[in-house]
Design an enzyme around this catalytic site. Structure first.
Site, PDB file in Angstrom:
ATOM      1  N   GLN A  90       0.885  -1.303   0.060  1.00 32.32           N
ATOM      2  CA  GLN A  90      -0.109   0.068  -0.024  1.00 32.32           C
ATOM      3  C   GLN A  90       0.960   1.187   0.089  1.00 32.32           C
ATOM      4  O   GLN A  90       0.233   2.404  -0.036  1.00 32.32           O
ATOM      5  CB  GLN A  90      -1.070   0.081   1.178  1.00 32.32           C
ATOM      6  CG  GLN A  90      -2.057  -1.163   1.230  1.00 32.32           C
ATOM      7  CD  GLN A  90      -2.701  -1.123   2.363  1.00 32.32           C
ATOM      8  OE1 GLN A  90      -2.776  -0.286   3.410  1.00 32.32           O
ATOM      9  NE2 GLN A  90      -3.569  -2.461   2.517  1.00 32.32           N
ATOM     10  N   HIS A 154      -1.053   0.020   5.673  1.00 33.03           N
ATOM     11  CA  HIS A 154      -1.600   0.745   6.699  1.00 33.03           C
ATOM     12  C   HIS A 154      -0.430   1.911   6.782  1.00 33.03           C
ATOM     13  O   HIS A 154       0.220   2.127   7.881  1.00 33.03           O
ATOM     14  CB  HIS A 154      -1.550   0.035   8.138  1.00 33.03           C
ATOM     15  CG  HIS A 154      -2.875  -0.714   7.781  1.00 33.03           C
ATOM     16  ND1 HIS A 154      -3.271  -1.322   9.098  1.00 33.03           N
ATOM     17  CD2 HIS A 154      -3.692  -1.243   6.896  1.00 33.03           C
ATOM     18  CE1 HIS A 154      -4.266  -2.320   8.757  1.00 33.03           C
ATOM     19  NE2 HIS A 154      -4.428  -2.212   7.450  1.00 33.03           N
ATOM     20  N   GLU A 248     -14.027   4.273  10.845  1.00 36.78           N
ATOM     21  CA  GLU A 248     -14.622   5.377  11.552  1.00 36.78           C
ATOM     22  C   GLU A 248     -14.515   6.831  11.084  1.00 36.78           C
ATOM     23  O   GLU A 248     -13.427   6.896  10.383  1.00 36.78           O
ATOM     24  CB  GLU A 248     -13.798   5.164  13.106  1.00 36.78           C
ATOM     25  CG  GLU A 248     -14.013   3.848  13.858  1.00 36.78           C
ATOM     26  CD  GLU A 248     -13.301   4.000  15.159  1.00 36.78           C
ATOM     27  OE1 GLU A 248     -13.295   3.059  15.972  1.00 36.78           O
ATOM     28  OE2 GLU A 248     -12.469   4.952  15.354  1.00 36.78           O
ATOM     29  N   TYR A 269     -10.766 -10.266  10.334  1.00 33.72           N
ATOM     30  CA  TYR A 269     -10.968 -10.838   9.072  1.00 33.72           C
ATOM     31  C   TYR A 269     -11.521 -12.086   8.943  1.00 33.72           C
ATOM     32  O   TYR A 269     -12.196 -12.413   8.011  1.00 33.72           O
ATOM     33  CB  TYR A 269      -9.891 -10.276   8.052  1.00 33.72           C
ATOM     34  CG  TYR A 269      -9.882  -8.778   7.907  1.00 33.72           C
ATOM     35  CD1 TYR A 269     -10.741  -7.996   7.230  1.00 33.72           C
ATOM     36  CD2 TYR A 269      -8.598  -8.142   8.202  1.00 33.72           C
ATOM     37  CE1 TYR A 269     -10.387  -6.644   7.099  1.00 33.72           C
ATOM     38  CE2 TYR A 269      -8.323  -6.746   8.020  1.00 33.72           C
ATOM     39  CZ  TYR A 269      -9.290  -6.118   7.452  1.00 33.72           C
ATOM     40  OH  TYR A 269      -9.154  -4.628   7.185  1.00 33.72           O
TER      41      TYR A 269
END
Length: 375
Positions: A90, A154, A248, A269
């Site tokens: 990522q 992340h 959130e 997950y």
């Protein structure tokens, strides 16, 4: 018996999440106001992670693989002078924002994955340079998370300025959910605050705490990939990925702990329980959360006379469902969710340009614009 217990806890956790406010909604619907078109402005991008619209209508667009592109008058120009970027998982070239006084100082800020520093792998870095022609000159790295990690997830990496010119940015917990977010001596799972030149403000909450990362402003985050300045309150808001359920929206507060991974409205997950708690003393509750997850990325507050019916609403890109979602807030609560568009691809980013128009970055496509009919 053990499997029955796990199943019971999973069901209990889901029901607990659904029993909170909001329980599992409101459900997303088609928009009530539909008098607009979605126009493609720029094509030919794989993952247009970051987007900044300049006052002349041109755009700076990051391609996650490591290119910064200036789109102007229908032409794409690659910007030179970037630092070394590690494009893996990522990570890569992520957000791009302009200094609040960009028209005078030409400063451009980027978030990117860097392998510099200790340890194998990479971590999130924030830097800036001056845009002169097609060059980013005098580039300087302002912050680099450490140590590096070989985890591919992340990185966080959204950037925003507040009304006083302070620089905020996010760094995800890099997958180390039980090590980084709750430890202020470690990078990751945090929102940070600096002066625009990279100096650490002495009134940061942990500036005088021994061993702490002095740039931290709030902690207990998972992976904030949306960040905005609320133009009415002056607050910095973030949206962040939860696990399975429990994405959130949080209003950043000085020194606040947002609880990850001690509290969450989601589960693992693999459907096992991550935490049995959704609240603990000293930990902030989210302003809003999604169950099921939408995988939020990109975040904007509509403060534009181009869309009077949407004034004060929030825009959130959904990677999971490939839609741009609009949230209506009444009495400090989300009361309506609407799909501005869907089906174009994973919505990576959304911004309000200087012209008041909504622009969004779409994976596998490029940049689109929301144009009210008659404009």
């Amino acid at each position: 018996m053990k499997s029955l217990l796990v199943t019971f806890l999973v069901i209990s956790s889901i029901m607990t999440c659904m029993g909170q406010t909001p329980p599992n909604g409101p459900e997303v619907t088609d928009p009530e106001w539909k008098a607009y078109d979605v126009e493609t402005v720029v094509e030919g991008f794989n993952i247009p992670w970051g987007l900044a619209v300049l006052s002349d209508g041109s755009m700076l667009i990051t391609e996650k693989s490591g290119e910064l592109v200036h789109f102007k008058n229908g032409q794409k120009t690659k910007i030179e002078g970037l630092p070394e970027i590690t494009a893996k998982g990522q990570g890569g070239l992520l957000d791009v924002v302009l200094h609040p006084n960009f028209n005078n100082n030409k400063l451009v800020y980027i978030a990117y994955a860097s392998s510099r520093g200790t340890g194998k792998g990479s971590n999130t870095a924030i830097g800036r340079g001056k845009l002169l022609g097609n060059q980013l000159v005098n580039f300087e790295r302002l912050y680099k998370a450490s140590p590096n990690s070989e985890a591919g997830q992340h990185f966080g990496a959204r950037i925003a300025f507040d009304k006083d010119g302070f620089l905020y940015f996010s760094i995800g917990e890099r997958g180390a959910k039980f090590e980084n977010p709750q430890d202020i001596t470690r990078d990751g799972g945090k929102v940070y605050r600096l002066y625009d030149d990279g100096r650490v403000p002495e009134d940061n909450p942990f500036y005088n705490e021994s061993g702490a990362k002095k740039a931290i402003y709030s902690y207990g985050h998972r992976n904030p990939q949306g960040m905005l300045l609320h133009p009415k309150t002056g607050e910095i808001w973030v949206n962040e990925h939860g696990p399975k359920g429990g994405d959130e929206i949080n209003i950043v507060k000085k020194g606040a702990n947002f609880g990850w991974a001690e509290i969450t409205y989601g589960i693992n997950y693999d459907d096992t329980i991550l935490s049995e708690d959704t609240a603990k003393p000293g930990m902030e509750q989210p302003f809003y959360y999604w169950v099921p997850s939408i995988a939020p990325s990109g975040f904007a507050y509509i403060n534009s006379n181009q869309y009077p019916a949407w004034e004060g609403d929030l825009l959130v890109g959904s990677l999971k469902f490939g839609r741009l979602e609009k949230l209506t807030i009444n009495n400090n609560k989300v009361t309506k969710r609407e799909k501005v568009f869907e089906g174009l691809g994973r919505v990576r980013n959304v911004v309000i340009g200087p012209d008041g128009m909504i622009y969004a970055g779409i994976d596998g496509k490029g940049i689109v614009k929301i144009v009210p009919k008659g404009k």
